[in-house]
Scaffold this motif. Structure first.
Motif, PDB file in Angstrom:
ATOM      1  N   THR A  88       0.801  -1.221   0.000  1.00  0.00           N
ATOM      2  CA  THR A  88       0.000   0.000   0.000  1.00  0.00           C
ATOM      3  C   THR A  88       0.835   1.272   0.000  1.00  0.00           C
ATOM      4  N   GLN A  89       2.126   1.161   0.168  1.00  0.00           N
ATOM      5  CA  GLN A  89       3.014   2.307   0.051  1.00  0.00           C
ATOM      6  C   GLN A  89       4.261   1.886  -0.717  1.00  0.00           C
ATOM      7  N   PRO A  90       4.956   2.835  -1.332  1.00  0.00           N
ATOM      8  CA  PRO A  90       6.113   2.479  -2.169  1.00  0.00           C
ATOM      9  C   PRO A  90       7.136   1.638  -1.425  1.00  0.00           C
ATOM     10  N   ARG A  91       7.773   0.731  -2.153  1.00  0.00           N
ATOM     11  CA  ARG A  91       8.754  -0.166  -1.528  1.00  0.00           C
ATOM     12  C   ARG A  91       9.931   0.596  -0.937  1.00  0.00           C
ATOM     13  N   ASP A  92      10.247   1.760  -1.511  1.00  0.00           N
ATOM     14  CA  ASP A  92      11.403   2.508  -1.020  1.00  0.00           C
ATOM     15  C   ASP A  92      11.023   3.520   0.058  1.00  0.00           C
ATOM     16  N   ALA A  93       9.820   3.401   0.637  1.00  0.00           N
ATOM     17  CA  ALA A  93       9.384   4.344   1.670  1.00  0.00           C
ATOM     18  C   ALA A  93       9.534   3.779   3.074  1.00  0.00           C
ATOM     19  N   PHE A  94      10.081   2.570   3.202  1.00  0.00           N
ATOM     20  CA  PHE A  94      10.182   1.917   4.504  1.00  0.00           C
ATOM     21  C   PHE A  94      11.560   2.131   5.125  1.00  0.00           C
ATOM     22  N   GLY A  95      11.569   2.227   6.455  1.00  0.00           N
ATOM     23  CA  GLY A  95      12.818   2.134   7.202  1.00  0.00           C
ATOM     24  C   GLY A  95      13.541   3.445   7.416  1.00  0.00           C
ATOM     25  N   HIS A  96      14.575   3.367   8.231  1.00  0.00           N
ATOM     26  CA  HIS A  96      15.413   4.514   8.553  1.00  0.00           C
ATOM     27  C   HIS A  96      16.745   3.978   9.056  1.00  0.00           C
ATOM     28  N   ALA A  97      17.697   4.863   9.188  1.00  0.00           N
ATOM     29  CA  ALA A  97      19.013   4.439   9.671  1.00  0.00           C
ATOM     30  C   ALA A  97      18.884   3.870  11.076  1.00  0.00           C
ATOM     31  N   GLY A  98      19.656   2.810  11.348  1.00  0.00           N
ATOM     32  CA  GLY A  98      19.599   2.171  12.660  1.00  0.00           C
ATOM     33  C   GLY A  98      20.547   2.829  13.638  1.00  0.00           C
ATOM     34  N   THR A  99      20.587   2.274  14.845  1.00  0.00           N
ATOM     35  CA  THR A  99      21.516   2.761  15.856  1.00  0.00           C
ATOM     36  C   THR A  99      22.925   2.277  15.530  1.00  0.00           C
ATOM     37  N   ASP A 100      23.900   2.857  16.157  1.00  0.00           N
ATOM     38  CA  ASP A 100      25.289   2.480  15.911  1.00  0.00           C
ATOM     39  C   ASP A 100      25.587   1.168  16.620  1.00  0.00           C
ATOM     40  N   GLU A 101      25.437   0.068  15.886  1.00  0.00           N
ATOM     41  CA  GLU A 101      25.627  -1.244  16.489  1.00  0.00           C
ATOM     42  C   GLU A 101      27.090  -1.522  16.831  1.00  0.00           C
ATOM     43  N   ALA A 102      28.002  -0.655  16.362  1.00  0.00           N
ATOM     44  CA  ALA A 102      29.411  -0.864  16.702  1.00  0.00           C
ATOM     45  C   ALA A 102      29.619  -0.824  18.211  1.00  0.00           C
ATOM     46  N   LEU A 103      28.746  -0.102  18.924  1.00  0.00           N
ATOM     47  CA  LEU A 103      28.871  -0.016  20.380  1.00  0.00           C
ATOM     48  C   LEU A 103      28.579  -1.347  21.056  1.00  0.00           C
ATOM     49  N   LEU A 104      27.848  -2.235  20.320  1.00  0.00           N
ATOM     50  CA  LEU A 104      27.440  -3.501  20.907  1.00  0.00           C
ATOM     51  C   LEU A 104      28.396  -4.638  20.586  1.00  0.00           C
ATOM     52  N   ARG A 105      29.347  -4.401  19.708  1.00  0.00           N
ATOM     53  CA  ARG A 105      30.235  -5.488  19.297  1.00  0.00           C
ATOM     54  C   ARG A 105      31.064  -5.975  20.482  1.00  0.00           C
ATOM     55  N   GLY A 106      31.226  -7.279  20.555  1.00  0.00           N
ATOM     56  CA  GLY A 106      31.952  -7.871  21.672  1.00  0.00           C
ATOM     57  C   GLY A 106      31.075  -8.092  22.888  1.00  0.00           C
ATOM     58  N   ASN A 107      29.818  -7.671  22.781  1.00  0.00           N
ATOM     59  CA  ASN A 107      28.877  -7.863  23.885  1.00  0.00           C
ATOM     60  C   ASN A 107      27.643  -8.565  23.337  1.00  0.00           C
ATOM     61  N   PRO A 108      27.711  -9.883  23.147  1.00  0.00           N
ATOM     62  CA  PRO A 108      26.636 -10.608  22.474  1.00  0.00           C
ATOM     63  C   PRO A 108      25.371 -10.765  23.297  1.00  0.00           C
ATOM     64  N   GLN A 109      25.384 -10.311  24.559  1.00  0.00           N
ATOM     65  CA  GLN A 109      24.204 -10.486  25.393  1.00  0.00           C
ATOM     66  C   GLN A 109      23.017  -9.730  24.795  1.00  0.00           C
ATOM     67  N   GLY A 110      21.909 -10.425  24.686  1.00  0.00           N
ATOM     68  CA  GLY A 110      20.703  -9.801  24.159  1.00  0.00           C
ATOM     69  C   GLY A 110      20.629  -9.776  22.646  1.00  0.00           C
ATOM     70  N   GLN A 111      21.671 -10.196  21.949  1.00  0.00           N
ATOM     71  CA  GLN A 111      21.676 -10.201  20.492  1.00  0.00           C
ATOM     72  C   GLN A 111      21.147 -11.538  19.981  1.00  0.00           C
ATOM     73  N   ASP A 112      20.296 -11.460  18.967  1.00  0.00           N
ATOM     74  CA  ASP A 112      19.815 -12.704  18.375  1.00  0.00           C
ATOM     75  C   ASP A 112      20.735 -13.114  17.229  1.00  0.00           C
ATOM     76  N   SER A 113      20.430 -14.273  16.616  1.00  0.00           N
ATOM     77  CA  SER A 113      21.280 -14.824  15.565  1.00  0.00           C
ATOM     78  C   SER A 113      21.388 -13.866  14.383  1.00  0.00           C
ATOM     79  N   GLY A 114      20.270 -13.263  13.980  1.00  0.00           N
ATOM     80  CA  GLY A 114      20.281 -12.373  12.832  1.00  0.00           C
ATOM     81  C   GLY A 114      21.154 -11.160  13.040  1.00  0.00           C
ATOM     82  N   GLU A 115      21.109 -10.601  14.243  1.00  0.00           N
ATOM     83  CA  GLU A 115      21.927  -9.431  14.546  1.00  0.00           C
ATOM     84  C   GLU A 115      23.401  -9.784  14.527  1.00  0.00           C
ATOM     85  N   ARG A 116      23.754 -10.954  15.096  1.00  0.00           N
ATOM     86  CA  ARG A 116      25.162 -11.365  15.098  1.00  0.00           C
ATOM     87  C   ARG A 116      25.668 -11.594  13.672  1.00  0.00           C
ATOM     88  N   ILE A 117      24.830 -12.227  12.826  1.00  0.00           N
ATOM     89  CA  ILE A 117      25.244 -12.456  11.437  1.00  0.00           C
ATOM     90  C   ILE A 117      25.409 -11.128  10.714  1.00  0.00           C
TER      91      ILE A 117
END
Length: 466
Positions: A293-322
């Motif tokens: 119902t809306q253009p395919r390129d109208a979804f989403g936005h920039a995410g948070t800086d995940e670099a801050l989470l690297r080395g701290n796998p707690q709370g991360q799911d498989s998709g995020e780690r990959i």
């Protein structure tokens, strides 16, 4: 009987239009040059040249279809293995009816359903180019071998009678000249409809849904009509840039069959022809999609800086780690991609905002590869043959869902089963699903008929002996 008679008249008109020209007569340079350009616009090389070291137009490329690979033939002027002995009338019959010189029918993987709209003059120019400017290659191509009953090419007689529309494209005086020219370039030559139009149970295009989107093996050719489900938010310049480069930052990047079309065809067309095609596409009547119902390129936005989470796998799911280990180094932890757009942003991107994630899954599995203006754009795939990191169906589903949740259409969800279907070549249409049962059904029907006849004879004999 009307169609063969009309075809004969059209073939005769073509011959008369160019006089006594044959493969042995040297046509004007301008006609050969026109044919060369038309062959590029029609993207003949993409299918008829094997990308793995094959010679130009010598065939051997396997076109993926739901029924099996259909191998493009040698169309060089080789008399032994190519089209060197074809007359103009026979060449015309191939393009307009899908019938070879030997009378065998072609499958519509060769888009004669679109090429039938070519003008006589353009067919003659293509003939001049292939006969006089393409080097003959005396090499046979692999044979197409489809399962029964699709290996019976004569079945295409019935298919053509039902679905082949040989009426020429007619200019609409109520439309701008650029739209009329663009329709010819997009449909008769570029055969955009053969990929972007959904098909019915017998693999014929649905005439009431032109350009509304269709599955192409593992990929999906999206709705490109001028509405919210299509490219309604694209400008004509956006479309021209996409056709010429395969890249419009913040909207889409070409991959799969579309990348091949950009690489081998669209990037070489004149700006005038590209603008005409874009004018036609923007003029196409919008066709809705209840799930988009809306253009395919109208979804989403920039995410948070995940670099801050690297080395701290707690709370991360498989998709995020990959994503962090395999994707973030190019697309950046926040999904912004590189500053020069070589690695595209993955939010506000048609691959992550589509209502079906086929192209996102296919890009992860198969990668992206196109060369434009001498520069290669490449992303490795993560399928079984990956030299980077093969991922399982579950892992690809996990990382796809992470990308959708963080950067795209969070309402979509990918399952391992969906990944398995894309990995195996895409969803099977009805005709492919029932094909394994056709031969047993025919055999079973024959056996049943024999048993019925035998039973009837036995009953008749018993009664006769009373």
């Amino acid at each position: 009987m009307r169609r063969p008679f009309l075809n004969a008249l059209r073939a005769a008109a073509t011959v008369l239009a160019i006089g006594t020209a044959t493969a042995q007569t040297t046509p004007p340079d301008a006609q050969i040059a026109r044919g060369r350009y038309l062959a590029t616009a029609a993207d003949c090389a993409a299918c008829h040249t094997n990308p793995f070291g094959g010679k130009a137009y010598a065939g051997g490329y396997g076109i993926a279809s739901p029924l099996g690979s259909i191998y493009a033939t040698n169309i060089t002027p080789s008399k032994q293995y190519g089209i060197g002995d074809y007359s103009l009338a026979q060449f015309t019959r191939v393009l307009r009816e899908g019938i070879r010189r030997d009378g065998a029918h072609l499958y519509p993987a060769m888009p004669y359903t679109s090429y039938t709209k070519l003008t006589d003059a353009d067919i003659a120019a293509l003939y001049a180019y292939f006969m006089h400017d393409v080097a003959p290659v005396n090499v046979p191509g692999p044979k197409t071998s489809l399962p029964f009953p699709f290996n019976i090419r004569a079945s295409m007689i019935a298919w053509n009678a039902l679905f082949l529309d040989e009426h020429p494209l007619r200019s609409d005086p109520n439309e701008p000249e650029a739209v009329n020219r663009g329709r010819y370039m997009a449909i008769a030559l570029g055969h955009c409809d053969t990929c972007h139009t959904p098909r019915n149970e017998l693999m014929a295009e649905k005439s009431d849904r032109p350009l509304a989107g269709a599955a192409i093996a593992s990929w999906y050719a999206p709705n490109i009509t001028n509405g919210p489900a299509g490219i309604g938010d694209w400008t004509e310049d956006d479309l021209v840039q996409y056709l010429k480069t395969g890249d419009v930052p913040g909207k889409a990047q070409a991959a799969g069959p579309m990348a091949e079309a950009v690489e081998h065809s669209f990037q070489y067309l004149t700006d005038g022809d590209l603008h005409d095609i874009a004018a036609y596409i923007k003029h196409a009547a919008p066709l809705p999609d209840l799930d988009q119902t809306q253009p395919r390129d109208a979804f989403g936005h920039a995410g948070t800086d995940e670099a801050l989470l690297r080395g701290n796998p707690q709370g991360q799911d498989s998709g995020e780690r990959i994503y962090q280990s395999e994707c973030a180094s190019c697309h950046r932890p926040d999904g912004r991609g590189s500053n020069d757009h070589y690695y595209p942003q993955i939010f506000r991107n048609s691959a992550t905002g589509a209502n079906a994630a086929n192209n996102l899954i296919a890009a992860i599995l198969l990668g992206v590869d196109r060369t434009v203006d001498g520069k290669r754009v490449y992303m490795p795939g993560f399928g079984a043959s990956s030299f980077v990191q093969p991922l399982s169906d579950r892992e690809i589903a996990d990382v796809a869902n992470h990308v959708l949740k963080q950067f795209g259409n969070a309402h979509d969800h990918v399952t391992p089963d969906q990944v398995a279907v894309i990995r195996q070549g895409g969803p099977k249409p009805f005709i492919a699903q029932v094909s394994p049962y056709i031969l047993p059904a025919m055999i079973g029907g024959g056996i049943l008929a024999i048993l019925l006849v035998a039973g009837g004879i036995a009953v008749f004999r018993r009664r006769a002996m009373r």
